[in-house]
Design an enzyme around this catalytic site. Structure first.
Site, mmCIF file in Angstrom:
data_model
loop_
_atom_site.group_PDB
_atom_site.id
_atom_site.type_symbol
_atom_site.label_atom_id
_atom_site.label_comp_id
_atom_site.label_asym_id
_atom_site.label_seq_id
_atom_site.Cartn_x
_atom_site.Cartn_y
_atom_site.Cartn_z
ATOM 1 N N HIS B 256 0.839 -1.204 0.000
ATOM 2 C CA HIS B 256 0.000 0.000 0.000
ATOM 3 C C HIS B 256 0.879 1.261 0.000
ATOM 4 O O HIS B 256 0.688 2.164 -0.824
ATOM 5 C CB HIS B 256 -0.914 -0.028 1.241
ATOM 6 C CG HIS B 256 -1.865 1.124 1.340
ATOM 7 N ND1 HIS B 256 -3.177 1.049 0.916
ATOM 8 C CD2 HIS B 256 -1.712 2.380 1.808
ATOM 9 C CE1 HIS B 256 -3.782 2.206 1.120
ATOM 10 N NE2 HIS B 256 -2.908 3.041 1.672
ATOM 11 N N GLU B 257 1.842 1.302 0.900
ATOM 12 C CA GLU B 257 2.694 2.491 0.995
ATOM 13 C C GLU B 257 3.601 2.637 -0.221
ATOM 14 O O GLU B 257 3.914 3.749 -0.640
ATOM 15 C CB GLU B 257 3.509 2.476 2.290
ATOM 16 C CG GLU B 257 2.671 2.436 3.570
ATOM 17 C CD GLU B 257 1.565 3.494 3.631
ATOM 18 O OE1 GLU B 257 1.724 4.571 3.006
ATOM 19 O OE2 GLU B 257 0.533 3.239 4.288
ATOM 20 N N HIS B 260 1.658 4.595 -2.743
ATOM 21 C CA HIS B 260 1.753 6.039 -2.506
ATOM 22 C C HIS B 260 3.139 6.563 -2.910
ATOM 23 O O HIS B 260 3.267 7.596 -3.576
ATOM 24 C CB HIS B 260 1.550 6.346 -1.010
ATOM 25 C CG HIS B 260 0.126 6.281 -0.556
ATOM 26 N ND1 HIS B 260 -0.856 7.087 -1.078
ATOM 27 C CD2 HIS B 260 -0.482 5.529 0.400
ATOM 28 C CE1 HIS B 260 -2.016 6.834 -0.462
ATOM 29 N NE2 HIS B 260 -1.823 5.883 0.434
ATOM 30 N N GLU B 286 -4.715 7.652 -3.184
ATOM 31 C CA GLU B 286 -5.261 6.402 -2.656
ATOM 32 C C GLU B 286 -5.527 5.402 -3.795
ATOM 33 O O GLU B 286 -5.442 4.189 -3.587
ATOM 34 C CB GLU B 286 -6.545 6.694 -1.869
ATOM 35 C CG GLU B 286 -7.019 5.555 -0.983
ATOM 36 C CD GLU B 286 -6.144 5.318 0.249
ATOM 37 O OE1 GLU B 286 -5.204 6.091 0.513
ATOM 38 O OE2 GLU B 286 -6.405 4.313 0.952
#
Lengths: 490, 490
Positions: B256-257, B260, B286
């Site tokens: 997820h990170e 980003h 997101e």
């Protein structure tokens, strides 16, 4: 809010921002991804711009003109003195000249690195001449008709004069030269040999930092190319380095940086983010790092304990006992590099630089003649000849980036450390009993109580004199060195 | 220098300073000694003060008034638009109100933590009411007579309107509720059990980050309490966390990170430290983290490879094959906490918050009635009842600190991810062949080329539409979720 309150609130915010700049510097040397260098330069420049504009902000001038120092208590007066001095120094130098120094500094840094790599001082002469010329202009703007070199000295050691430093350094030099000559005549003691696991070195470095009272709740230890201490108050971080063949490098760099860091950690919390809440000068700072590293860390008593810790960490590592260990960490040997020098020769390196840079700034020595002057002086003081420029005139980065006036604080710090050590030994006669058990408590507590807690409350010489009970001079350092090294090299 | 050049130089320095503030935040969560908290607050406040004053600096207003946008090229116009928007938003809210929000925010954060600990919403009502009241005042100052809630939304998702979001979210809700109900009726697949060495988890997290193209030369991975991504351009760092019993937490937080971070790392370098050199909105951000994490990271094909890596790291860890692994990382189960929710239920959590906070800001729901409203809606959408306030209305920090308008971007990001995924699959029909070998290259390269490199050059919806070739809507996300979870829960 009075004008003084406004000024203090502004100064406090400026101080907080300068701590952020320091943290950014730490990050760059320890954590920053290697591809982030260019972007980081812009970030640093932006923050430095903010700081510069705040230091010379016209509102500061207005507040200063409206405040009557006599209305203030002594602590407020001390703060006001620092703020006024910083403001005046920031506004006396034209912004153009400052910008030019910054530009030449970055060009000169690269030129120096290339010249050092190539052992070619001649290629560095043009840009160093440019830098010397700019620093002379800066000093002229700052000196207000007084001695030109002192204006630069004042950046690092407020209140110091070249007149008194020169007298002190001239008194040091012949006795250090004689002590160096005597030690080098004698047979060399057994040196450390072999390879030492680097993660074990780091573990031991942390034990050693703890033994000197470094507060890990308000700091941390990381590895970096160059050891340094960074920060103030509740966030003072240090770095050290490891070399497999030389664990003393790691351990004594750590102790040195713990000395700097402890000074910052131990300032009275009431001074917080004011101008008083930090070390008062480079010289006093260096006195702390050096007394931790040398007078305590390289003492026979502390070596008793440290030898035992080395055995625990590395088993039989080739030195038979604490006596051999003590001799090995205090070995005096030929060498060209200041940062690797022993206690006896270190200050000779500094005195050489001090005399030469003073002549450069005063205009009595040309940059073109600097290498020759360096080599001649080195041969005189060290008794052996410089073999190449990277081991001589090109070894330090300071001049390349315009740090004229900085070197003096190294030896001044040693002189202060000598004075503090004499006073400490009188105050704590049985100190060695504690040191031999790895307990530096009585020493660091004495330093905290008598010196570190005052931060920048008093002038540099004043705080040393208060702590010692006598005016600082070179005598105690010389007496200490002669006693120690005559015993080691009988 | 033209007025535009002056404005851009000023904005560039502001951007560099905001990156410094971000780095300070990263340091606080990863490296800062635990005793440094209070001092750090002062440092942060000082830097935030500088940033705030620069964003609303009168010189910016003067430059803006003197620049004719028609004289500029499209890239310069896009920059000007961002600068103007930021300046206007900064100057429309009275400084007093902003200061009050900051003060209440810190009080409210503590009150929220205490109330959550005690499972006592009533004790949090007074301070949350104060915050809602202040945010309504802020929104009134910003909305210029338009819909009040949209003024807050605009902080996180420029250009989004509650009208279009509400329509989109209302279309999502019934199909998600039905899909959730269907999945929860079916027998649960085998879940992961046992304990997994945390340093092995971190090693695997780095392998996984690499598999998604994260550039370690311009970033680093550390552990922190909460996973986050921080920075832009050449210095984008991520954090993850480890829990011995739940390596999926570590791995999917990392992915997820990385989503980003990759968005920030992959912006066209020509935009550098301008307003265009970063992700354009929270929603688009997101979309990247979610498509990396879910549509790619939780795909059957990528699980083929990841299962093999898990076996390499942990040996036989209790799941028999990649099919069981795929089912386990996509498990749908009852739960109260948004941040732990599966792909099906996650958006139901967000829609609930979106509807309630809109009513709070619009004044149609009182804070005193919030818990009851939360619990009723939860029972409707999830089919089971909230057992205590810390599992319900007190679970998120957002409202306590005034982040109204933020939640919507989570679901908007998922909707955008659904659209991008549909377009990606059309563009790269054999993507699964690469994913099954742990090669995400074709996917992340498509995202880089079509979306990430544009940074903030285009409006959020505009850049998604450009990348997809169609206007974004909830349809593709719903189709994807229904197909995937109907197959998993037949």
């Amino acid at each position: 809010m009075t004008h003084f309150d406004d000024l203090m609130a502004f100064a406090r915010e400026t101080r907080a921002l300068s701590l952020v700049a320091g943290r950014l510097g730490w990050d760059q040397e320890t954590m920053m991804p290697r591809g982030a260098g260019e972007q980081r330069s812009e970030e640093k420049a932006a923050l430095e711009g903010v700081l510069h504009r705040r230091r010379s902000d016209p509102r500061v001038g207005e507040w200063l003109s409206k405040i009557n120092a006599q209305d203030l208590d002594p602590i407020a007066q001390a703060n006001l003195g620092h703020i006024r001095r910083t403001y005046e120094r920031s506004t006396m130098v034209p912004a153009d000249l400052k910008a030019q120094i910054a530009r030449v500094s970055s060009k000169s840094h690269s030129a120096w690195a290339e010249a050092r790599e190539a052992n070619d001082f001649a290629s560095f002469v043009p840009v160093l001449s440019e830098m010397v010329d700019l620093k002379r202009q800066e000093a002229t703007a700052l000196c207000a008709g007084g001695p030109i070199y002192d204006a630069l000295l004042d950046d690092y050691e407020p209140g110091a004069t070249s007149q008194s430093l020169t007298a002190m350094f001239d008194a040091l030099r012949p006795r250090l030269v004689a002590l160096r000559a005597k030690a080098l005549e004698k047979p060399a003691p057994k040196a450390l040999e072999g390879s030492f696991d680097e993660s074990e070195q780091m573990k031991l470095a942390r034990i050693v930092a703890k033994s000197f009272g470094y507060d890990f709740k308000r700091g941390r230890v990381d590895k970096a190319v160059h050891p340094f201490s960074s920060g103030s108050g509740d966030d003072v971080r240090i770095t050290t380095r490891t070399v497999a063949e030389d664990p003393f490098n790691c351990l004594y760099s750590t102790i040195h940086e713990v000395g700097h860091a402890s000074y910052e950690q131990n300032v009275d919390p009431q001074y917080g983010l004011t101008y008083l809440g930090r070390g008062v000068s480079m010289g006093v700072h260096e006195s702390q790092s050096r007394i931790y590293e040398n007078q305590i860390g390289r003492s026979r008593a502390y070596c008793e304990w440290l030898y035992g810790e080395m055995v625990k960490a590395f088993g039989d590592f080739g030195l038979a006992d604490a006596d051999e260990f003590y001799a090995a960490v205090n070995i005096v040997k030929k060498g060209y590099i200041r940062t690797e020098a022993d206690e006896v020769q270190y200050n000779l390196h500094v005195l050489l630089r001090y005399d030469l840079e003073r002549q450069l700034i005063e205009g009595t020595l040309e940059v073109a003649d600097l290498e020759e002057a360096w080599n001649a002086r080195f041969a005189d003081d060290f008794g052996y000849a410089v073999d190449r420029a990277s081991n001589g005139v090109l070894q330090d980065v300071h001049w390349a980036v315009g740090y004229f006036g900085y070197f003096a604080t190294y030896t001044l710090g040693n002189v202060f450390a000598g004075c503090l050590h004499q006073a400490l030994r009188s105050a704590v006669p049985d100190l060695d009993d504690a040191l031999a058990r790895g307990n530096t408590g009585p020493a660091v507590e004495w330093l905290r109580e008598n010196l570190q807690r005052h931060g920048a409350r008093y002038e540099p010489r004043e705080v040393i004199a208060k702590a010692c009970g006598f005016e600082p001079s070179e005598g105690p350092l010389l007496d200490y060195l002669e006693a120690k090294f005559t015993a080691l090299y009988p």
